[in-house]
Scaffold this active site. Sequence first.
Site, PDB file in Angstrom:
ATOM      1  N   GLY A  11      -8.472 -24.201 -34.274  1.00 21.82           N
ATOM      2  CA  GLY A  11      -9.553 -24.464 -33.470  1.00 21.82           C
ATOM      3  C   GLY A  11     -10.285 -23.928 -35.081  1.00 21.82           C
ATOM      4  O   GLY A  11     -11.766 -23.993 -34.557  1.00 21.82           O
ATOM      5  N   SER A  17     -17.024 -22.106 -36.853  1.00 21.32           N
ATOM      6  CA  SER A  17     -16.505 -21.738 -36.067  1.00 21.32           C
ATOM      7  C   SER A  17     -15.977 -20.753 -35.916  1.00 21.32           C
ATOM      8  O   SER A  17     -15.935 -19.820 -36.658  1.00 21.32           O
ATOM      9  CB  SER A  17     -15.380 -22.827 -36.224  1.00 21.32           C
ATOM     10  OG  SER A  17     -15.435 -24.247 -36.132  1.00 21.32           O
ATOM     11  N   ILE A  18     -16.068 -20.174 -34.329  1.00 18.01           N
ATOM     12  CA  ILE A  18     -15.841 -18.811 -34.296  1.00 18.01           C
ATOM     13  C   ILE A  18     -14.005 -18.296 -34.412  1.00 18.01           C
ATOM     14  O   ILE A  18     -13.854 -16.969 -35.028  1.00 18.01           O
ATOM     15  CB  ILE A  18     -15.227 -18.588 -32.653  1.00 18.01           C
ATOM     16  CG1 ILE A  18     -16.392 -18.961 -31.655  1.00 18.01           C
ATOM     17  CG2 ILE A  18     -14.532 -17.510 -31.734  1.00 18.01           C
ATOM     18  CD1 ILE A  18     -16.960 -19.066 -30.609  1.00 18.01           C
ATOM     19  N   GLN A  38      -7.809 -30.390 -35.887  1.00 20.59           N
ATOM     20  CA  GLN A  38      -7.453 -30.794 -34.741  1.00 20.59           C
ATOM     21  C   GLN A  38      -7.625 -32.867 -35.127  1.00 20.59           C
ATOM     22  O   GLN A  38      -6.615 -33.547 -34.371  1.00 20.59           O
ATOM     23  CB  GLN A  38      -8.518 -31.371 -33.845  1.00 20.59           C
ATOM     24  CG  GLN A  38      -8.096 -31.731 -33.045  1.00 20.59           C
ATOM     25  CD  GLN A  38      -9.520 -32.645 -31.588  1.00 20.59           C
ATOM     26  OE1 GLN A  38     -10.954 -32.333 -32.721  1.00 20.59           O
ATOM     27  NE2 GLN A  38      -9.743 -33.897 -31.489  1.00 20.59           N
ATOM     28  N   VAL A  63      -3.979 -31.056 -29.649  1.00 19.12           N
ATOM     29  CA  VAL A  63      -3.217 -30.462 -28.145  1.00 19.12           C
ATOM     30  C   VAL A  63      -2.651 -31.443 -27.466  1.00 19.12           C
ATOM     31  O   VAL A  63      -1.830 -31.351 -26.648  1.00 19.12           O
ATOM     32  CB  VAL A  63      -3.640 -29.345 -27.798  1.00 19.12           C
ATOM     33  CG1 VAL A  63      -4.143 -27.363 -28.631  1.00 19.12           C
ATOM     34  CG2 VAL A  63      -5.053 -29.553 -27.182  1.00 19.12           C
ATOM     35  N   ILE A  90     -10.120 -23.571 -28.600  1.00 16.93           N
ATOM     36  CA  ILE A  90     -10.260 -24.920 -28.929  1.00 16.93           C
ATOM     37  C   ILE A  90     -10.915 -24.798 -27.321  1.00 16.93           C
ATOM     38  O   ILE A  90     -10.496 -24.522 -26.670  1.00 16.93           O
ATOM     39  CB  ILE A  90      -8.768 -25.845 -29.315  1.00 16.93           C
ATOM     40  CG1 ILE A  90      -7.559 -25.612 -28.010  1.00 16.93           C
ATOM     41  CG2 ILE A  90      -8.738 -25.351 -30.526  1.00 16.93           C
ATOM     42  CD1 ILE A  90      -7.122 -26.192 -28.299  1.00 16.93           C
ATOM     43  N   TYR A 153     -23.026 -26.331 -18.559  1.00 14.51           N
ATOM     44  CA  TYR A 153     -21.851 -25.585 -18.645  1.00 14.51           C
ATOM     45  C   TYR A 153     -20.536 -26.558 -17.538  1.00 14.51           C
ATOM     46  O   TYR A 153     -19.987 -26.573 -17.961  1.00 14.51           O
ATOM     47  CB  TYR A 153     -21.770 -24.079 -18.849  1.00 14.51           C
ATOM     48  CG  TYR A 153     -20.350 -23.004 -19.353  1.00 14.51           C
ATOM     49  CD1 TYR A 153     -20.440 -23.756 -20.785  1.00 14.51           C
ATOM     50  CD2 TYR A 153     -19.620 -22.892 -19.209  1.00 14.51           C
ATOM     51  CE1 TYR A 153     -19.435 -24.256 -21.965  1.00 14.51           C
ATOM     52  CE2 TYR A 153     -18.546 -22.906 -20.090  1.00 14.51           C
ATOM     53  CZ  TYR A 153     -18.566 -22.720 -21.353  1.00 14.51           C
ATOM     54  OH  TYR A 153     -17.623 -21.940 -22.284  1.00 14.51           O
ATOM     55  N   LYS A 160     -12.544 -22.635 -18.140  1.00 14.54           N
ATOM     56  CA  LYS A 160     -12.743 -21.584 -18.819  1.00 14.54           C
ATOM     57  C   LYS A 160     -12.348 -20.223 -17.297  1.00 14.54           C
ATOM     58  O   LYS A 160     -11.554 -19.154 -17.708  1.00 14.54           O
ATOM     59  CB  LYS A 160     -14.165 -21.129 -19.121  1.00 14.54           C
ATOM     60  CG  LYS A 160     -14.593 -21.581 -20.297  1.00 14.54           C
ATOM     61  CD  LYS A 160     -13.824 -21.600 -21.651  1.00 14.54           C
ATOM     62  CE  LYS A 160     -14.322 -21.859 -22.403  1.00 14.54           C
ATOM     63  NZ  LYS A 160     -13.354 -21.363 -24.185  1.00 14.54           N
TER      64      LYS A 160
HETATM   65  O1  0WD Z   1     -21.197 -20.159 -27.943  1.00 13.31           O
HETATM   66  C1  0WD Z   1     -19.774 -20.514 -28.341  1.00 13.31           C
HETATM   67  N1  0WD Z   1     -19.892 -21.290 -29.506  1.00 13.31           N
HETATM   68  C2  0WD Z   1     -18.607 -20.157 -27.523  1.00 13.31           C
HETATM   69  C3  0WD Z   1     -17.273 -20.823 -28.123  1.00 13.31           C
HETATM   70  C4  0WD Z   1     -19.023 -19.077 -26.383  1.00 13.31           C
HETATM   71  C5  0WD Z   1     -17.972 -18.721 -25.849  1.00 13.31           C
HETATM   72  C6  0WD Z   1     -16.945 -18.851 -26.347  1.00 13.31           C
HETATM   73  N2  0WD Z   1     -16.427 -20.246 -26.759  1.00 13.31           N
HETATM   74  C7  0WD Z   1     -15.382 -20.489 -27.126  1.00 13.31           C
HETATM   75  C8  0WD Z   1     -15.252 -22.089 -27.249  1.00 13.31           C
HETATM   76  O2  0WD Z   1     -15.444 -22.562 -26.047  1.00 13.31           O
HETATM   77  C9  0WD Z   1     -14.256 -22.562 -27.855  1.00 13.31           C
HETATM   78  O3  0WD Z   1     -12.816 -22.149 -27.031  1.00 13.31           O
HETATM   79  O4  0WD Z   1     -14.737 -20.673 -28.583  1.00 13.31           O
HETATM   80  C10 0WD Z   1     -14.637 -21.278 -28.571  1.00 13.31           C
HETATM   81  C11 0WD Z   1     -14.672 -22.113 -29.734  1.00 13.31           C
HETATM   82  O5  0WD Z   1     -16.130 -22.572 -30.195  1.00 13.31           O
HETATM   83  P1  0WD Z   1     -16.769 -22.682 -31.022  1.00 13.31           P
HETATM   84  O6  0WD Z   1     -15.979 -22.225 -32.637  1.00 13.31           O
HETATM   85  O7  0WD Z   1     -17.423 -22.673 -30.544  1.00 13.31           O
HETATM   86  O8  0WD Z   1     -16.906 -24.356 -31.003  1.00 13.31           O
HETATM   87  P2  0WD Z   1     -16.170 -25.551 -32.528  1.00 13.31           P
HETATM   88  O9  0WD Z   1     -16.746 -24.686 -33.668  1.00 13.31           O
HETATM   89  O10 0WD Z   1     -16.586 -26.734 -32.194  1.00 13.31           O
HETATM   90  O11 0WD Z   1     -14.969 -25.005 -32.631  1.00 13.31           O
HETATM   91  C12 0WD Z   1     -14.298 -25.653 -31.476  1.00 13.31           C
HETATM   92  C13 0WD Z   1     -12.928 -26.808 -31.781  1.00 13.31           C
HETATM   93  C14 0WD Z   1     -12.708 -28.938 -31.978  1.00 13.31           C
HETATM   94  O12 0WD Z   1     -14.193 -28.609 -32.584  1.00 13.31           O
HETATM   95  P3  0WD Z   1     -15.197 -30.132 -32.209  1.00 13.31           P
HETATM   96  O13 0WD Z   1     -16.420 -28.995 -32.631  1.00 13.31           O
HETATM   97  O14 0WD Z   1     -14.761 -30.761 -33.804  1.00 13.31           O
HETATM   98  O15 0WD Z   1     -14.712 -30.312 -31.166  1.00 13.31           O
HETATM   99  O16 0WD Z   1     -12.437 -26.925 -31.114  1.00 13.31           O
HETATM  100  C15 0WD Z   1     -10.624 -27.955 -31.728  1.00 13.31           C
HETATM  101  C16 0WD Z   1     -11.454 -28.410 -33.004  1.00 13.31           C
HETATM  102  O17 0WD Z   1     -11.441 -28.585 -33.878  1.00 13.31           O
HETATM  103  N3  0WD Z   1     -10.266 -28.953 -30.647  1.00 13.31           N
HETATM  104  C17 0WD Z   1      -8.720 -29.526 -30.428  1.00 13.31           C
HETATM  105  N4  0WD Z   1      -7.774 -28.641 -31.089  1.00 13.31           N
HETATM  106  C18 0WD Z   1      -6.420 -29.110 -30.810  1.00 13.31           C
HETATM  107  N5  0WD Z   1      -6.816 -30.314 -29.397  1.00 13.31           N
HETATM  108  C19 0WD Z   1      -8.886 -30.292 -30.030  1.00 13.31           C
HETATM  109  C20 0WD Z   1      -7.673 -31.211 -29.692  1.00 13.31           C
HETATM  110  N6  0WD Z   1      -7.556 -31.981 -29.004  1.00 13.31           N
HETATM  111  N7  0WD Z   1     -10.377 -30.312 -29.652  1.00 13.31           N
HETATM  112  C21 0WD Z   1     -11.249 -29.769 -29.603  1.00 13.31           C
END
Ligand code: 0WD
Length: 253
Positions: A11, A17-18, A38, A63, A90, A153, A160
């Site tokens: 992710g 990114s977190i 991804q 995934v 992710i 959301y 979630k």
């Molecule tokens: O406020 C927030 N940012 C919060 C995030 C609060 C609480 C939880 N989260 C969660 C998110 O729901 C997620 O589960 O933390 C997790 C990471 O999120 P993030 O760091 O905020 O977001 P980001 O840096 O965009 O990383 C998520 C990544 C995707 O990035 P993009 O933005 O390109 O969709 O998830 C990955 C991808 O790298 N991802 C996948 N990886 C593999 N297969 C897929 C996939 N099909 N789809 C998305």
Amino acid sequence: MLENKIGMIFGVANKRSIAWACASACAGSGAKLAFTYQGERLQENVEKLAGDLEDSLVVPCDVTDQAAVDAAFAAVAEKYGRLDFVIHSIAFAPREALEGEFVTTTRDAFRTALEISAFSLTQIALAASPLMKDGGSIVTMSYYGAEKVVSNYNVMGVAKAALESSTRYLAADLGKQNIRVNAISAGPINTLSARGVKNMGTLLGYVAEKSPLKRNVSAAEVGNTALFLVSDLSSGITGETIYVDCGYNIMGI
Ligand code: 0WD
């Protein structure tokens, strides 16, 4: 704290990114890390970030493609021979599902959100467990919208909820192999994904005002909690959802 430990990070999209904050904390404590990205659009970002770490591995993994998941774990098995922890960070839902009313969620959006954001944890746990020969720790990222209604959301909240429940079922199954599974429920953080949720700015302001600590949480704080959960310091904790949200979730009126 993580010397001689091998971790796999799902992710990382960019440095905000977190998952990257978790990786930085773990690498800083001595872990060796394998990263998945991804798709081609993210390859360069992830390779650049991982390039600064010693002995890292970068492999593609969407995934929704089981063969890609299998290949990613095969690459980790080949390079390191084992695995100690996984960070699953992710999530995805079609943008139109993240605004307006939940009741209009389409079958396709529901299926996509649940598959990528929740089922993938089970898929990854199954593939990881044979490599966790001395036990292990799996950590995933959730959000408050799993248990309370958060405007816009929508289907991601439902995903979630499934993710947090999966955490408990996986913990029950894998505990006998000394594999622990926990979720972090992070407060809102301004990442690429977060920008997909309509009115994220308003949400950040609201949480900062209402939370006991009177601010938003940082990705680094979530990373430090992930470090705790993958380390032996948390050896008695499994199946939990731990809030890292400046206390927002405890507040009533
Ligand atoms: O406020 C927030 N940012 C919060 C995030 C609060 C609480 C939880 N989260 C969660 C998110 O729901 C997620 O589960 O933390 C997790 C990471 O999120 P993030 O760091 O905020 O977001 P980001 O840096 O965009 O990383 C998520 C990544 C995707 O990035 P993009 O933005 O390109 O969709 O998830 C990955 C991808 O790298 N991802 C996948 N990886 C593999 N297969 C897929 C996939 N099909 N789809 C998305």
